[in-house]
Write a protein that holds these residues in place. Structure first.
Motif, PDB file in Angstrom:
ATOM      1  N   ARG A   1      41.040  43.914  37.043  1.00 22.18           N
ATOM      2  CA  ARG A   1      41.290  42.967  38.107  1.00 22.18           C
ATOM      3  C   ARG A   1      42.725  42.397  38.002  1.00 22.18           C
ATOM      4  O   ARG A   1      43.459  42.341  38.988  1.00 22.18           O
ATOM      5  CB  ARG A   1      40.258  41.832  38.017  1.00 22.18           C
ATOM      6  CG  ARG A   1      40.545  40.650  38.901  1.00 22.18           C
ATOM      7  CD  ARG A   1      40.491  41.043  40.380  1.00 22.18           C
ATOM      8  NE  ARG A   1      40.865  39.921  41.218  1.00 22.18           N
ATOM      9  CZ  ARG A   1      40.019  38.945  41.544  1.00 22.18           C
ATOM     10  NH1 ARG A   1      38.785  38.983  41.129  1.00 22.18           N
ATOM     11  NH2 ARG A   1      40.432  37.955  42.311  1.00 22.18           N
ATOM     12  N   HIS A   2      43.095  42.025  36.797  1.00 20.03           N
ATOM     13  CA  HIS A   2      44.437  41.476  36.608  1.00 20.03           C
ATOM     14  C   HIS A   2      45.499  42.525  36.891  1.00 20.03           C
ATOM     15  O   HIS A   2      46.559  42.225  37.440  1.00 20.03           O
ATOM     16  CB  HIS A   2      44.596  40.943  35.176  1.00 20.03           C
ATOM     17  CG  HIS A   2      43.765  39.741  34.911  1.00 20.03           C
ATOM     18  ND1 HIS A   2      43.369  39.359  33.661  1.00 20.03           N
ATOM     19  CD2 HIS A   2      43.227  38.829  35.756  1.00 20.03           C
ATOM     20  CE1 HIS A   2      42.629  38.269  33.735  1.00 20.03           C
ATOM     21  NE2 HIS A   2      42.516  37.938  35.000  1.00 20.03           N
TER      22      HIS A   2
ATOM     23  N   ASP B   1      45.832  42.704  40.597  1.00 17.36           N
ATOM     24  CA  ASP B   1      46.582  41.539  41.080  1.00 17.36           C
ATOM     25  C   ASP B   1      48.069  41.725  40.815  1.00 17.36           C
ATOM     26  O   ASP B   1      48.918  41.482  41.686  1.00 17.36           O
ATOM     27  CB  ASP B   1      46.103  40.267  40.367  1.00 17.36           C
ATOM     28  CG  ASP B   1      44.728  39.834  40.863  1.00 17.36           C
ATOM     29  OD1 ASP B   1      44.268  40.414  41.870  1.00 17.36           O
ATOM     30  OD2 ASP B   1      44.129  38.959  40.236  1.00 17.36           O
TER      31      ASP B   1
ATOM     32  N   GLU C   1      51.094  41.641  43.486  1.00 16.48           N
ATOM     33  CA  GLU C   1      52.157  40.639  43.389  1.00 16.48           C
ATOM     34  C   GLU C   1      53.525  41.324  43.398  1.00 16.48           C
ATOM     35  O   GLU C   1      54.460  40.873  44.082  1.00 16.48           O
ATOM     36  CB  GLU C   1      51.976  39.815  42.106  1.00 16.48           C
ATOM     37  CG  GLU C   1      50.849  38.794  42.190  1.00 16.48           C
ATOM     38  CD  GLU C   1      50.375  38.300  40.833  1.00 16.48           C
ATOM     39  OE1 GLU C   1      49.294  37.694  40.759  1.00 16.48           O
ATOM     40  OE2 GLU C   1      51.100  38.538  39.833  1.00 16.48           O
TER      41      GLU C   1
END
Lengths: 225, 225
Positions: B172-173, B176, B180
């Motif tokens: 998930r990170h 992200d 970004e």
DNA sequence: GGAATAGTCATTGGATCCAAGGATCCAAAG
DNA sequence: CTTTGGATCCTTGGATCCAATGACTATTCC
């Protein structure tokens, strides 16, 4: 942030050499021979070597392998680059200070700045001392140890006495300095974070520009002889 | 910025020890005995001592007088403070990059980021490598050596393998992170300095928050046994 | 049996010693 | 007269040696 302080002697030695450079006792561009420093401090060369390495890490001196250390002569473009970074960080500190500063904090800032108000009688170096105090107060209020540390490290990259010369030789700059500080205090009091950041940023950039010009003039003089 | 590089051996030693810490070969909190390191590197204790002092200056290790050095265990609040500063500086770099980046530069950024697009097969550590490359590219474009140096120094304050763990353990990170970066590229392409700065700032702050949480979990685990 | 103290040990910090490398100076040749 | 080559010297870099101090352990006293 508890300072581990590896060794009292080495740290003291580094501080002493740094002080001598900052005060101008050891001038820019001077050779630093380990043996001389060791004898001058009454210790052996080992801690001197480690101290010099520490100063090199800070960028205050340059060490060429087998050729010794010299006090670094900052290039004007380097001064400008450095002060752009410093301006950003001081702006950040100032913005953070807006929501954290107390009435006492504001009073302290005013007191520090009043010491250098136009017309005040100043002893040598006291105007930079007051200037430093003003900024240090804001760093403290900003509430970020790392930020304060990084700014401190950046400031240690250039001899301090030069900044003193810049201020001492130019009453005009001193006066500008005073008014810039006043505007910063006003923004802090008005709790206007955006303005506080902008004013501080401009203030630091202006100081950096003066310093860079000083080094430009200096190198021009040196090249002519 | 020509690196004076005081001494090849000491610098190499520092780099080697730093690499071992960054890779996790020497874990957080481990004791660093000078004699062991010296023998392990096939040199005497003298350059090891100077290397350790260098690492201490960078904040990666802590040296207590007469008690030896340990790899510093960052406190979560320290991680947050540090990443607030880093976020500001990376934001500054990104803003400066807007007016300086070329078409080629944008292509390079996209290539670096595509390496970690969702669904891509990643070897261990390659996602942090790609992440590092993305940021380094922007620092280069920002056109301020001092800025790049300060950011580099800040990044050396925490072991790198931890960041890798944070990314590796959380798809998930990673996702992200990818998005970004995409938003940052978009802002750079649109020449929107304000957005570029804001997006980069948010990106770094988010990464810092993940890292701080990791250290929080870690210390909780350690205290329980 | 537990705690305190003394003695030993391991490890760092500082001094000294030796090697290596660059700069300078002098001499010789073009 | 200038330039180049070599030798010597000066300074730094790394290794080793000695002292100082904090930790660990064992023994003794309460």
């Amino acid at each position: 942030m508890a300072k581990p302080s590896a060794s009292a002697l080495v740290d003291d030695t580094a501080a002493e050499i740094r002080a001598r450079i900052m005060s101008g006792e050891i001038p820019i561009g001077a050779q630093l021979r380990q043996d001389d420093l060791a004898k001058s401090l009454g210790i052996s060369r080992t801690p001197v070597r480690e101290a010099l390495r520490q100063l090199q890490a800070g960028g205050l001196i340059e060490v060429m392998p087998r050729r010794g250390a010299v006090v670094r002569v900052p290039a004007p473009w380097d001064v400008r680059e450095t002060y752009e970074v410093r301006a950003e960080l001081e702006g950040m500190a100032c913005e953070r200070a807006v929501s954290r500063i107390t009435g006492d904090g504001l009073r302290e800032l005013r007191r520090a700045n009043d010491a250098v108000r136009p017309g005040a009688i100043l002893s040598a170096g006291s105007s930079t001392a007051a200037n430093d105090e003003f900024h240090t107060l804001i760093h403290g209020v900003a509430g970020n140890e790392r930020l304060a540390k990084v700014i401190r490290e950046i400031n240690e990259a250039f001899p301090r006495n030069v900044s003193a010369l810049v201020l001492q030789d130019n009453p005009r700059h001193r006066e500008d300095n005073f008014h810039e500080h006043e505007r910063i205090i006003a923004a802090l009091e008005a709790e206007d974070a955006e303005t506080a950041r902008r004013e501080m940023r401009a203030h630091v950039l202006s100081a950096g520009e003066q310093l860079a010009r000083w080094y430009e003039r200096r190198s021009a003089t040196v090249f002519k002889g």
